[in-house]
Scaffold this motif. Structure first.
Motif, PDB file in Angstrom:
ATOM      1  N   ARG A   1       3.713  -2.550  -4.171  1.00  0.00           N
ATOM      2  CA  ARG A   1       3.753  -2.885  -2.741  1.00  0.00           C
ATOM      3  C   ARG A   1       2.494  -3.650  -2.336  1.00  0.00           C
ATOM      4  N   CYS A   2       1.498  -2.961  -1.826  1.00  0.00           N
ATOM      5  CA  CYS A   2       0.244  -3.647  -1.463  1.00  0.00           C
ATOM      6  C   CYS A   2      -0.902  -2.990  -2.217  1.00  0.00           C
TER       7      CYS A   2
ATOM      8  N   SER B   1      -4.320  -2.047  -3.533  1.00  0.00           N
ATOM      9  CA  SER B   1      -5.641  -2.471  -3.079  1.00  0.00           C
ATOM     10  C   SER B   1      -6.663  -2.200  -4.168  1.00  0.00           C
TER      11      SER B   1
ATOM     12  N   ARG C   1      -0.751  -7.431   4.113  1.00  0.00           N
ATOM     13  CA  ARG C   1      -1.286  -6.166   3.651  1.00  0.00           C
ATOM     14  C   ARG C   1      -0.862  -5.067   4.614  1.00  0.00           C
ATOM     15  N   ILE C   2       0.331  -5.220   5.163  1.00  0.00           N
ATOM     16  CA  ILE C   2       0.902  -4.126   5.931  1.00  0.00           C
ATOM     17  C   ILE C   2       2.237  -3.760   5.299  1.00  0.00           C
ATOM     18  N   ASP C   3       2.640  -2.516   5.485  1.00  0.00           N
ATOM     19  CA  ASP C   3       3.851  -2.015   4.847  1.00  0.00           C
ATOM     20  C   ASP C   3       5.103  -2.744   5.331  1.00  0.00           C
TER      21      ASP C   3
ATOM     22  N   ALA D   1      -1.466   2.909   9.620  1.00  0.00           N
ATOM     23  CA  ALA D   1      -0.152   3.116   9.018  1.00  0.00           C
ATOM     24  C   ALA D   1       0.220   2.088   7.966  1.00  0.00           C
ATOM     25  N   ALA D   2      -0.708   1.630   7.205  1.00  0.00           N
ATOM     26  CA  ALA D   2      -0.311   0.652   6.214  1.00  0.00           C
ATOM     27  C   ALA D   2      -1.288   0.597   5.060  1.00  0.00           C
ATOM     28  N   ASP D   3      -0.915  -0.111   4.081  1.00  0.00           N
ATOM     29  CA  ASP D   3      -1.725  -0.389   2.909  1.00  0.00           C
ATOM     30  C   ASP D   3      -2.040   0.866   2.110  1.00  0.00           C
ATOM     31  N   HIS D   4      -1.838   0.746   0.840  1.00  0.00           N
ATOM     32  CA  HIS D   4      -1.993   1.929   0.014  1.00  0.00           C
ATOM     33  C   HIS D   4      -3.348   2.008  -0.620  1.00  0.00           C
ATOM     34  N   GLY D   5      -3.830   3.234  -0.728  1.00  0.00           N
ATOM     35  CA  GLY D   5      -5.117   3.444  -1.384  1.00  0.00           C
ATOM     36  C   GLY D   5      -4.955   3.273  -2.855  1.00  0.00           C
TER      37      GLY D   5
END
Lengths: 500, 325
Positions: free
Chosen positions: A191-192, A194, A302-304, B321-325
């Protein structure tokens, strides 16, 4: 290992004392039966780490700590911080960085790279198939129900055709080396993912604060990642008159990965935008500039998925752009990654990756999975519940290390809670055996101790696949801990891939 | 460029200039104290008065003593115009626009911020020189980075505009100190004491040397003329306005004086007024009154810039509410 006798006598029993002027000693370093990335079981340095070990041993006591302090200060000054959820806005932390690098041998790396290429090629075909004909589901290789009730399976993505059939443009696969010395895939992260900014910054900090350890070693560079990323993003752009306009879309300054969003935009020389900077105008996505609206061609978002467009997904999302998905469907803007890739990230689907690879590529999988029990299957579920004290239970749709129950370390109450949660929603859980993650020497006060690590390489998929050599080594800084996530006491290390 | 980014760069630049100038204000007074000797003659109240935050100060600190005023102006995070607050705000603005700024700039700004945050207010109370020097030097370093490594594009011009408008405002406030600092009696006008005060003013605007080279001996009228109307000194109000106008024209692409946006009209209006003002007019009107009027006009310019380039947009909430660690 050769060490001056003088320091040997002072080797520790609780607190270590060094005579003035002595060199660093690695003698007391304990392997504790784990696979150590630097030392063999008998304490001699592995061939790949020999030069590094020699250098560390020749350093005067205290020097290593000074380097570490210099690195910490550099990170603070560079503002390489992340914000911590649950604290007041503006709380920043430097993500701990340990100056002892993790070394990956050329041969190991070739194997990893081959495995990643195979895996991501297959997973991309899987995503494309799942949102089109669903052949693999029809053929019963992966259960249809499991895929369709995956939280990240997005109905509105059915029938979409991202450019060149590439869905997962940026991947950050989590690898671990187990006690048997072999690498396994722990998570696919499609997905994103990091962390890549830390790979680049860690290398920079190492060069600034600890340059002498690089001498005599040939380490593959990582600095070209932003360039490759931009190249890939431009490659997936819809047809444009001039060079395509690329932007990075961030949820904003309070997101824990904000530093990375801004870092990547800066290194690529593109705008960092928030949802409110974008608007759909006459069928195109545009950004609001000081001289009016300007068309945007590629969004590295970089947002779901579900926050992208309140008209298609979550209506309460204030982060996205109303109407974005219509423009995307019409092929007038590219999104990286494509929405919907999360379906292959589901941990229950993960269990089927070996079958997925065989189905699409006709090959045996190179980088193996950790053996995984899918609780959705009643038989496997019974097994998990019966052996709950020996297994690690994970929710299928979480990342960042949230919601994990480590059976052998949990209390009876925690285990019971976990069993109840599994019973209530078996689809939502998988279980894996506890792994003996490999360790790397890490600075603890004035000496080195082994700490568990994983490895997250980054892969770009545009015209072709590019695997960044090395990746992010995350390290569980707490003694004995196996959780490497930044949100839970993890830090990072520079990762060196050696050339022959 | 993005409106949001332009706005942030403009404000970042204003805050940094403000921080520097607050340090300069304090320096005037420290200089005066050194020249005149400590004691009951020390006047710290005027310093608060010229920043426009008198009410906020007296509400919390009561009498303006040296220690309290320095604390309020340097470290107090509840004072939005303290040096610490300015740096915090500049840094937050820079953080959301890092991709548009040179990397070294962000790093130096960050260091600057951490140094001030890490300084114990008690340690500087009696000896603020070192810290004030450091603040000015850090600021000079930032200016140097901008000057030598930032393309003269829109972002640079927005930074310039913010800096110059802020500087024009602050130079006017430095001049205003003279209005608030009391001379023992009317007969002291033109006395050595009076001259010392005017010199301190020039020094705090880094104008002492340049003044002497172009104007010779210190007379109140010449000092006012130099700090308000000089065409060549980079801290004079007129210089700041002229150069801000040039940056504005570079942003819009329309020659100075012929632009039609609210920002261009307001700024051009204020600038041209300086072309028809002579120092005698200012003295006649009263320096303080002239400065007051100028500051009000400058606020109109700022409003017009906002209207022209940054526009009003709904604020976005926080985003966990976004982006994964």
């Amino acid at each position: 290992m050769s060490a001056p006798a003088s320091s040997r006598e002072n080797v520790w029993d609780g607190a270590r004392l060094f005579p003035p002027g002595a060199s660093m000693s690695l003698d007391s370093y304990q392997g504790d039966g784990f696979y150590d990335e630097m030392f063999e079981a008998d304490g001699t340095p592995r061939p790949r780490a020999r030069l590094l070990a020699q250098r560390l041993e020749s350093m005067p006591i205290g020097d290593l700590q000074r380097r570490q302090k210099a690195a910490d200060r550099t990170l603070l000054n560079m503002g390489i911080t992340f914000s911590v959820y649950g604290h007041s806005a503006g709380t920043e932390k430097v993500w701990p960085f340990d100056v002892i690098p993790r070394i990956v041998e050329a041969e190991d790396w070739r194997y990893i790279e081959r495995g990643l290429r195979q895996r991501i090629t297959a997973l991309n075909l899987f995503i494309d198939d799942v949102y089109h004909d669903g052949k693999i589901l029809r053929d019963g290789v992966v259960p249809r129900e499991l895929v369709h009730n995956a939280a990240c399976f997005l109905e509105p993505c059915a029938g979409l055709n991202p450019p060149n059939g590439v869905w997962c443009h940026i991947v950050g696969t989590d690898l671990v080396r187990n006690g048997d010395g072999r690498f396994y895939v722990l998570e696919d992260n499609l997905r994103c993912p990091s962390g890549v900014s830390y790979v680049i910054e860690n290398r920079e900090v190492m060069k600034r604060t600890f340059p002498q350890v690089f001498a005599g070693l040939r380490i593959l560079p990582v600095e070209d990642y932003p360039e490759r990323l931009l190249e890939m993003l431009q490659h997936v752009a819809p047809p444009t008159n001039g060079p395509p306009t690329v932007v990075v879309l961030t949820p904003g300054i309070y997101n824990s990965a904000y530093f990375e969003h801004s870092f990547l935009a800066q290194r690529m020389g593109v705008e960092l935008v928030e949802g409110s900077d974008l608007v759909v105008h006459e069928g195109f996505v545009c950004m609001r500039t000081t001289s009016g609206l300007q068309r945007v061609d590629v969004i590295y978002r970089r947002i779901d998925d579900t926050f992208l467009d309140p008209r298609t997904f979550r209506p309460d999302s204030a982060l996205g752009v109303p109407g974005l998905m219509d423009v995307y469907r019409a092929g007038r803007v590219a999104l990286a990654n494509a929405p919907g890739t999360g379906v292959a990230d589901d941990k229950a689907v993960y269990a089927y990756v070996p079958q997925i690879v065989r189905y699409y590529l006709g090959e045996d999988i190179i980088l193996e999975n950790v053996p995984t029990h899918v609780c959705w299957d009643p038989k496997q579920c019974d097994h998990v519940i019966a052996n709950i004290d020996q297994l690690v239970v994970k929710p299928t749709n979480e990342s960042g290390g949230y919601g994990i129950m480590i059976g052998p370390k949990a209390s009876a109450e925690e285990r019971a809670q976990c069993v109840a949660a599994i019973r209530a929603n078996p689809r939502n859980y998988i279980a894996q055996p506890m792994l003996a993650l490999s360790r790397v020497p890490t600075i603890v006060e004035d000496h080195l101790e082994g700490r568990h690590v994983d490895l997250r390489p980054y892969i770009l998929y545009g015209k072709e696949l590019f695997v960044l050599p090395g990746g992010l080594t995350r390290v569980a800084l707490r003694k004995g801990s196996l959780v490497v996530n930044s949100s839970q006491g993890g830090g990072s290390k520079d990762s060196w891939v050696l050339t022959e | 460029m993005l409106s949001r980014v332009a706005n942030s760069i403009y404000w970042m630049s204003r805050y940094l200039e403000r921080a520097e100038n607050v340090a300069r204000f304090i320096e005037v007074n420290v200089n005066l104290t050194l020249d005149l000797g400590e004691g009951p003659g020390e006047q710290w109240g005027p310093l608060v008065a010229i920043t426009g935050d008198w009410d906020a100060f007296t509400k919390r600190y009561a009498q303006p003593t040296r220690d309290r005023v320095q604390r309020f102006l340097i470290f107090d995070l509840d004072n939005p115009n303290s040096i610490a607050s300015c740096l915090r705000n500049a840094r937050e603005n820079a953080r959301t626009t890092r991709e548009s700024l040179p990397a070294e700039f962000w790093e130096e700004l960050n260091k600057f911020y951490h140094i001030i945050r890490g300084t114990d207010p008690d340690s500087v109370s009696e000896q603020p020189h070192e810290l004030l020097e450091l603040i000015k030097n850090s600021r000079q370093l930032l200016l140097g980075i901008i000057d030598s490594s930032m393309s003269r594009g829109e972002a640079w011009h927005f930074a310039q505009m913010g800096q110059l408008l802020e500087r024009a405002d602050k130079t006017s406030r430095i001049l205003d100190v003279k209005y608030f600092i009391l001379l023992p009696s009317v007969s002291d006008i033109g006395s050595p004491l009076d001259l010392i005060q005017w010199s301190a003013l020039l020094k705090s605007a880094s104008a002492f040397q340049m003044y002497h080279r172009s104007r010779g001996r210190i007379t109140p009228k010449q000092v006012v003329d130099f700090l308000v109307l000089d065409r060549h000194f980079p801290r004079s109000m007129r210089f700041c306005l002229n150069h801000a106008e040039a940056s504005l024209s570079a942003i819009t692409g329309v020659p100075v004086g012929s632009g039609q946006t609210p920002a261009e009209k307001q700024l051009s209006n204020l600038g041209s007024q300086f072309d028809f003002t002579y120092v005698d007019d200012i003295i006649e009107e009263g320096l303080h009154e002239f400065i007051d009027r100028f500051q009000t006009r400058l606020n109109l310019v700022d409003d017009a810039i906002f209207e022209t380039f940054f526009a009003i947009r709904p604020l976005v909430g926080t985003a966990a509410a976004a982006d994964h660690g």
